[in-house]
Motif scaffolding. Structure first.
Motif, short mmCIF file in Angstrom:
data_model
loop_
_atom_site.label_atom_id
_atom_site.label_comp_id
_atom_site.label_asym_id
_atom_site.label_seq_id
_atom_site.Cartn_x
_atom_site.Cartn_y
_atom_site.Cartn_z
N SER A 178 0.76 -1.19 0.01
CA SER A 178 -0.05 -0.16 0.08
C SER A 178 0.90 1.25 -0.18
O SER A 178 0.32 2.39 -0.12
CB SER A 178 -1.11 -0.07 1.30
OG SER A 178 -0.15 0.18 2.47
N ASP A 179 2.32 1.07 0.02
CA ASP A 179 3.07 2.26 0.19
C ASP A 179 3.59 2.68 -1.12
O ASP A 179 4.26 3.82 -1.26
CB ASP A 179 4.14 2.02 1.22
CG ASP A 179 3.50 1.55 2.58
OD1 ASP A 179 2.49 2.07 2.80
OD2 ASP A 179 4.31 0.74 3.14
N ASN A 213 4.54 6.68 -2.48
CA ASN A 213 3.65 7.20 -2.75
C ASN A 213 3.35 8.15 -1.62
O ASN A 213 4.21 8.29 -0.50
CB ASN A 213 2.23 6.51 -2.81
CG ASN A 213 1.72 5.83 -1.59
OD1 ASN A 213 2.20 6.01 -0.38
ND2 ASN A 213 1.23 4.27 -1.69
N ASP A 214 2.53 9.33 -1.61
CA ASP A 214 2.27 10.47 -0.90
C ASP A 214 1.80 9.71 0.73
O ASP A 214 2.50 10.42 1.78
CB ASP A 214 1.57 11.46 -1.08
CG ASP A 214 2.08 12.27 -2.23
OD1 ASP A 214 3.38 12.30 -2.56
OD2 ASP A 214 1.24 12.84 -3.08
N GLN A 215 1.21 9.04 0.48
CA GLN A 215 0.64 8.34 1.90
C GLN A 215 1.50 7.69 2.96
O GLN A 215 1.92 7.82 4.06
CB GLN A 215 -0.62 7.46 1.76
CG GLN A 215 -1.80 7.97 1.14
CD GLN A 215 -1.78 7.81 -0.50
OE1 GLN A 215 -0.58 7.84 -1.15
NE2 GLN A 215 -3.11 8.44 -1.04
N ALA A 216 2.68 7.01 2.02
CA ALA A 216 3.52 6.39 2.55
C ALA A 216 4.79 7.36 3.44
O ALA A 216 5.26 7.23 4.42
CB ALA A 216 4.36 5.56 1.90
N LYS A 217 4.80 8.58 2.58
CA LYS A 217 5.52 9.49 3.17
C LYS A 217 5.13 10.05 4.53
O LYS A 217 6.16 10.51 5.36
CB LYS A 217 5.84 10.67 2.18
CG LYS A 217 6.52 10.51 0.81
CD LYS A 217 6.57 11.51 -0.09
CE LYS A 217 7.26 11.27 -1.51
NZ LYS A 217 7.29 12.47 -2.40
N GLU A 218 3.87 10.24 4.79
CA GLU A 218 3.39 10.64 6.01
C GLU A 218 3.55 9.42 6.72
O GLU A 218 3.58 9.51 7.91
CB GLU A 218 1.78 10.91 5.78
CG GLU A 218 1.83 12.46 5.02
CD GLU A 218 2.16 13.69 5.82
OE1 GLU A 218 2.28 13.50 7.01
OE2 GLU A 218 3.07 14.46 5.22
N LYS A 219 3.18 8.28 6.51
CA LYS A 219 3.01 7.28 7.51
C LYS A 219 4.43 6.86 8.34
O LYS A 219 4.49 6.57 9.16
CB LYS A 219 2.77 5.79 6.62
CG LYS A 219 2.72 4.54 7.31
CD LYS A 219 2.05 3.35 6.45
CE LYS A 219 2.48 2.08 7.01
NZ LYS A 219 1.97 0.85 5.96
N ASP A 255 3.77 3.25 -5.38
CA ASP A 255 2.89 3.65 -6.74
C ASP A 255 2.91 2.68 -7.67
O ASP A 255 2.11 2.08 -8.57
CB ASP A 255 3.30 4.88 -7.40
CG ASP A 255 2.59 6.00 -6.44
OD1 ASP A 255 1.54 5.66 -5.84
OD2 ASP A 255 2.92 7.19 -6.58
#
Length: 209
Positions: free
Chosen positions: A27-28, A200-206, A30
Motif C-alpha cells: 500500500s506504500d 506514494n504520498d501516503q507512505a511519506k506521511e506514514k 505507486d
C-alpha cells in the motif's frame, strides 16, 4: 560522457501485482520503475566497463553506506567474476563510509560523514566510489591525494536542484521522484525491497519522523 539507460519522465512503470513485493509495502508504493532483473543486467555491464577502463590498476572500492551497499555488493560480485574469466583483471580492496543527507523526503543540503575508516590510507590508490552524495566526499577524498577517483552511481536523478555533477559510470537516469528499494530507503524503511519503486504520498506521511 558516461552512457546510461534513461527512464523517461512519463514512464508508466509496472503494476506491483506483476512482481514479488513484500506485503507490508504493497500500500506504500505507486509502481515498480526498475525491476530487479534490469538492475542486475545494467550492473553487470557497468562492471565490464570498469574492468575495461581500469584493468591493471589497484582499485580501492569505496562504498557509500547505507543506500549504496546493495549496488556495491552486486557490482563487486560481477567484477570478481570478470577477474576470474577475462584477459584483464584488477587488484581490488574495499572500504566503507557512511553519509546522511536526507530527512524524510527532503535533502538537507548538507552531508554528514558518519563513521568509516580513516581515508588517509587511500593515498596513491585508484578509487571507484559508489553512492548518491558525491561532491562533498570528492573534496574529502582529494585531500588524500589518490592517483585517480572514478565515481559509479546506479542512479542519477533529473532535477532542477542538481549541481550539474555527473558520475563517471551511470546505471540509470531517472525522473525527479522519491525512489525506494534495492537498499534505497525512506527513513530506514524499504531497504529490503528488491525492485526500485516510486513511493506514494501516503507512505511519506506514514513513515515520517
Amino acid at each position: 560522457m558516461a552512457s546510461y539507460l534513461q527512464i523517461a519522465d512519463d514512464e508508466k512503470g509496472h503494476d506491483l501485482d506483476l512482481f514479488c513485493v513484500p506485503r507490508h509495502y504493497e500500500s506504500d508504493l505507486d509502481k515498480v520503475i526498475i525491476p530487479h532483473g534490469l538492475i542486475m543486467d545494467r550492473t553487470e555491464r557497468l562492471a565490464r566497463d570498469i574492468i575495461q577502463d581500469m584493468g591493471g590498476h589497484h582499485i580501492v572500492a569505496l562504498c557509500v553506506l547505507k543506500g549504496g551497499y546493495k549496488f556495491f555488493a552486486d557490482l563487486l560480485d560481477y567484477i570478481k567474476v570478470l577477474n576470474h574469466n577475462s584477459d584483464k583483471s584488477v587488484p581490488l580492496t574495499v572500504d566503507f563510509i557512511r553519509v546522511k543527507s536526507y530527512c524524510n523526503d527532503k535533502s538537507t543540503n548538507s552531508v554528514r560523514v558518519i563513521g568509516g575508516d580513516e581515508l588517509s590510507n587511500l593515498s596513491g590508490k585508484d578509487i571507484v566510489e559508489t553512492g548518491r552524495t558525491m561532491q562533498t566526499l570528492l573534496s574529502l577524498l582529494n585531500e588524500c591525494n589518490p592517483k585517480m577517483v572514478k565515481v559509479v552511481s546506479l542512479l542519477v536523478k533529473r532535477t532542477p536542484r542538481s549541481s550539474g555533477y555527473r558520475p563517471d559510470y551511470i546505471g540509470f537516469e531517472v525522473p525527479d521522484a522519491f525512489l525506494v528499494g534495492y537498499a534505497l530507503d525512506y527513513n530506514e524503511y524499504f531497504r529490503d525491497l528488491s525492485h526500485i519503486c516510486i513511493l506514494n504520498d501516503q507512505a511519506k506521511e506514514k513513515y515520517k519522523v
